[in-house]
Design a protein around this motif. Sequence first.
Motif, PDB file in Angstrom:
ATOM      1  N   ASN A  86     -46.088  21.408 -30.672  1.00 26.65           N
ATOM      2  CA  ASN A  86     -45.888  22.213 -31.883  1.00 26.65           C
ATOM      3  C   ASN A  86     -45.082  21.496 -32.961  1.00 26.65           C
ATOM      4  O   ASN A  86     -44.918  22.032 -34.063  1.00 26.65           O
ATOM      5  N   ASN A  87     -44.575  20.308 -32.654  1.00 27.28           N
ATOM      6  CA  ASN A  87     -43.698  19.612 -33.607  1.00 27.28           C
ATOM      7  C   ASN A  87     -44.011  18.117 -33.659  1.00 27.28           C
ATOM      8  O   ASN A  87     -43.109  17.278 -33.591  1.00 27.28           O
ATOM      9  N   GLU A  88     -45.277  17.782 -33.806  1.00 28.42           N
ATOM     10  CA  GLU A  88     -45.670  16.370 -33.786  1.00 28.42           C
ATOM     11  C   GLU A  88     -45.051  15.576 -34.937  1.00 28.42           C
ATOM     12  O   GLU A  88     -44.777  14.382 -34.797  1.00 28.42           O
ATOM     13  N   GLU A  89     -44.828  16.220 -36.085  1.00 28.83           N
ATOM     14  CA  GLU A  89     -44.287  15.504 -37.236  1.00 28.83           C
ATOM     15  C   GLU A  89     -42.769  15.340 -37.160  1.00 28.83           C
ATOM     16  O   GLU A  89     -42.213  14.477 -37.840  1.00 28.83           O
ATOM     17  N   SER A  90     -42.110  16.164 -36.354  1.00 28.40           N
ATOM     18  CA  SER A  90     -40.648  16.134 -36.286  1.00 28.40           C
ATOM     19  C   SER A  90     -40.119  15.350 -35.094  1.00 28.40           C
ATOM     20  O   SER A  90     -38.979  14.890 -35.118  1.00 28.40           O
ATOM     21  N   ILE A  91     -40.923  15.199 -34.046  1.00 27.56           N
ATOM     22  CA  ILE A  91     -40.459  14.552 -32.824  1.00 27.56           C
ATOM     23  C   ILE A  91     -41.005  13.130 -32.742  1.00 27.56           C
ATOM     24  O   ILE A  91     -42.205  12.908 -32.835  1.00 27.56           O
ATOM     25  N   ILE A  92     -40.114  12.164 -32.546  1.00 33.86           N
ATOM     26  CA  ILE A  92     -40.483  10.763 -32.398  1.00 33.86           C
ATOM     27  C   ILE A  92     -40.816  10.454 -30.945  1.00 33.86           C
ATOM     28  O   ILE A  92     -41.772   9.739 -30.652  1.00 33.86           O
ATOM     29  N   GLU A  93     -40.026  11.004 -30.037  1.00 40.24           N
ATOM     30  CA  GLU A  93     -40.209  10.731 -28.609  1.00 40.24           C
ATOM     31  C   GLU A  93     -39.704  11.917 -27.793  1.00 40.24           C
ATOM     32  O   GLU A  93     -38.652  12.477 -28.093  1.00 40.24           O
ATOM     33  N   GLY A  94     -40.447  12.284 -26.760  1.00 35.87           N
ATOM     34  CA  GLY A  94     -40.029  13.378 -25.894  1.00 35.87           C
ATOM     35  C   GLY A  94     -40.540  14.718 -26.394  1.00 35.87           C
ATOM     36  O   GLY A  94     -41.518  14.785 -27.139  1.00 35.87           O
ATOM     37  N   PRO A  95     -39.845  15.797 -25.994  1.00 40.03           N
ATOM     38  CA  PRO A  95     -38.670  15.881 -25.133  1.00 40.03           C
ATOM     39  C   PRO A  95     -38.989  15.489 -23.685  1.00 40.03           C
ATOM     40  O   PRO A  95     -40.075  15.781 -23.200  1.00 40.03           O
TER      41      PRO A  95
END
Length: 258
Positions: free
Chosen positions: A198-207
């Motif tokens: 749901n947060n592909e643009e905000s998350i670089i790696e993980g959780p």
Amino acid sequence: MLLSGSFILLQMFLTYIIYVLMRASASKLIQTGFAKIQLRKNVSPGRALTLESLIRNTTNYVLAFLLIVTLLQLVGIKTTAILAGAGVAGLAVGFGAQGLVSDVVTGFFLLLEKQLDVGDYVTIGTFSGVVEQLGLKTTIIRGMDGTLHYLPNRQITSLSNHSRGNMRALVDISIDSSADLDLMTELIEDACREVSANNEESIIEGPNVLGVQEFDSSNMVIRVLAKTVNGKQGEIERQIRVAIKRGMARQPSMNIEH
């Protein structure tokens, strides 16, 4: 021979009008110039705003000085003697203006070393907020409650910039030590995959589930870690907690501490 009073007033008025026009023109030229530099040289928006604000302030000071000198000349005051004595007067004033000199020197190195830019979220001493203006004398930051803080540059002895590079979203989940660890880990991993999708643009790696962080006779703490784009870490942490809480709610046997 001194000019008549009315003519002098007219000249002063015209001089002031020229000053206003020059100030507006300089501001427009600076803004346009930095827009082109940012476009061609790939300069960050915050850096461009910082330098633009500094140059605009410096230009305003110079134009104001020229306005004062011109007005003095119009009323018949010889400014050459005043300017000649500026060195001696400046030396005398300097001993009483050490704080101002310190402000300017510190501000210069803040800019030279690119320690902060307009738009950065920083902590300076006991104040945290977004940089709204960075000058040679004063740094202005706006706190999260809307308060505007004016900080003399000489008071910036330590600075934490929260807007450089990727940030870390970290969540510790405390559960009863008697809970099924494998089941618990699987549940948290499912929640992490949901948040990541749901947060592909905000998350670089993980959780990612790192595993058991702490353990005692009654509780164990499982740690979850993600790398996020700057400014999104708090939002991702909240979403991780909500997703894990929903998953746990479907497992009544699990005693959740937080």
